[in-house]
Write a protein that holds these residues in place. Structure first.
Motif, mmCIF file in Angstrom:
data_model
loop_
_atom_site.group_PDB
_atom_site.id
_atom_site.type_symbol
_atom_site.label_atom_id
_atom_site.label_comp_id
_atom_site.label_asym_id
_atom_site.label_seq_id
_atom_site.Cartn_x
_atom_site.Cartn_y
_atom_site.Cartn_z
ATOM 1 N N HIS A 1 0.828 -1.205 0.000
ATOM 2 C CA HIS A 1 0.000 0.000 0.000
ATOM 3 C C HIS A 1 0.866 1.261 0.000
ATOM 4 O O HIS A 1 0.532 2.238 -0.676
ATOM 5 N N ALA A 2 1.973 1.241 0.717
ATOM 6 C CA ALA A 2 2.880 2.385 0.713
ATOM 7 C C ALA A 2 3.510 2.563 -0.672
ATOM 8 O O ALA A 2 3.678 3.695 -1.141
ATOM 9 N N GLN B 1 0.834 4.034 -3.015
ATOM 10 C CA GLN B 1 0.650 5.453 -2.706
ATOM 11 C C GLN B 1 1.845 6.266 -3.219
ATOM 12 O O GLN B 1 1.674 7.350 -3.778
ATOM 13 N N SER B 2 3.043 5.743 -3.044
ATOM 14 C CA SER B 2 4.245 6.412 -3.525
ATOM 15 C C SER B 2 4.212 6.563 -5.048
ATOM 16 O O SER B 2 4.590 7.597 -5.596
ATOM 17 N N GLN C 1 1.456 6.626 -6.919
ATOM 18 C CA GLN C 1 0.374 7.536 -7.278
ATOM 19 C C GLN C 1 0.775 8.999 -7.140
ATOM 20 O O GLN C 1 0.378 9.832 -7.950
ATOM 21 N N ILE C 2 1.567 9.303 -6.129
ATOM 22 C CA ILE C 2 1.972 10.693 -5.945
ATOM 23 C C ILE C 2 3.300 11.000 -6.649
ATOM 24 O O ILE C 2 3.722 12.154 -6.681
ATOM 25 N N GLU D 1 6.478 9.828 -5.867
ATOM 26 C CA GLU D 1 7.422 10.192 -4.815
ATOM 27 C C GLU D 1 8.862 10.213 -5.320
ATOM 28 O O GLU D 1 9.321 9.299 -6.000
ATOM 29 N N TRP E 1 9.617 5.675 -5.805
ATOM 30 C CA TRP E 1 8.508 4.731 -5.920
ATOM 31 C C TRP E 1 8.886 3.401 -6.570
ATOM 32 O O TRP E 1 8.360 2.375 -6.146
#
Length: 190
Positions: A135-136, A139-140, A142-143, A145, A157
């Motif tokens: 999940h991290a 999320q990484s 998607q943004i 990172e 990411w």
């Protein structure tokens, strides 16, 4: 009224399921071995990359009074690859740190029971770790990172997905080893 199944009627089912565990685990175990042998060189290449960047960074600081751009960021990312690409490979070969002085003195049945216990605990921990890091990683991704260092904008990411990948492979190895030890216990009970 709740109906119960007598344990004696389950014995043939249990024998059928666990009787051929060793034979039935051969193909998945070999597949995991192949995949883990493929992942391990990723860590070796990451060590070479870390060595190169550290050499360039130290040489630049010593001789030119200038640090290598992005050396810290690349080494941080490569460290993740080194650790998580080799987890399953090391477990397949039982290369993780173990204290066997105590275990070797136990009877095979007791030793197999303790192995199952420790593998189940490890499986539970790493299964949670896979869930959390996946999940991290998503999320990484998607943004988008990035790690901002001295002057380099380094994407984090892609590396974040190696945590759940390496841990998931380790979980699969744990499952196969648990089933093997259960098979050993079944053989010891006969």
């Amino acid at each position: 009224m709740v109906s119960t199944i007598p344990l004696r009627s389950l014995c043939p089912v249990v024998k059928k399921v666990f009787g051929g565990v060793r034979r039935n685990l051969r193909a998945p175990a070999e597949g995991l071995d192949i995949i883990s042998r493929w992942l391990a060189p990723v860590g070796a290449v990451a060590i070479l990359v870390m060595t190169f960047f550290t050499l360039v960074d130290v040489s630049g600081r010593e001789f030119f009074d200038q640090a290598a751009v992005g050396a810290i960021e690349v080494n941080e990312a490569a460290m993740v690859l080194v650790v998580f690409s080799a987890l399953a490979y090391t477990q397949v070969r039982l290369g993780h740190v173990r204290v066997e002085a105590f275990l070797n003195r136990l009877r095979p049945k007791t030793r197999a029971s303790l192995e199952i216990f420790s593998l189940v605990l490890s499986l539970a921990f790493f299964a949670f770790f896979v869930f959390a890091t996946w999940h991290a990683g998503v999320q990484s991704w998607q943004i988008g990172e990035y790690r901002y260092g001295t002057t380099l904008r380094f994407p984090i990411w892609p590396v974040r997905f190696f945590l759940p990948l390496g841990s998931f492979m380790l979980c699969l190895v744990f499952v196969i080893q648990i089933l093997r030890h259960i098979s050993e216990l079944r053989g010891a009970n006969k």
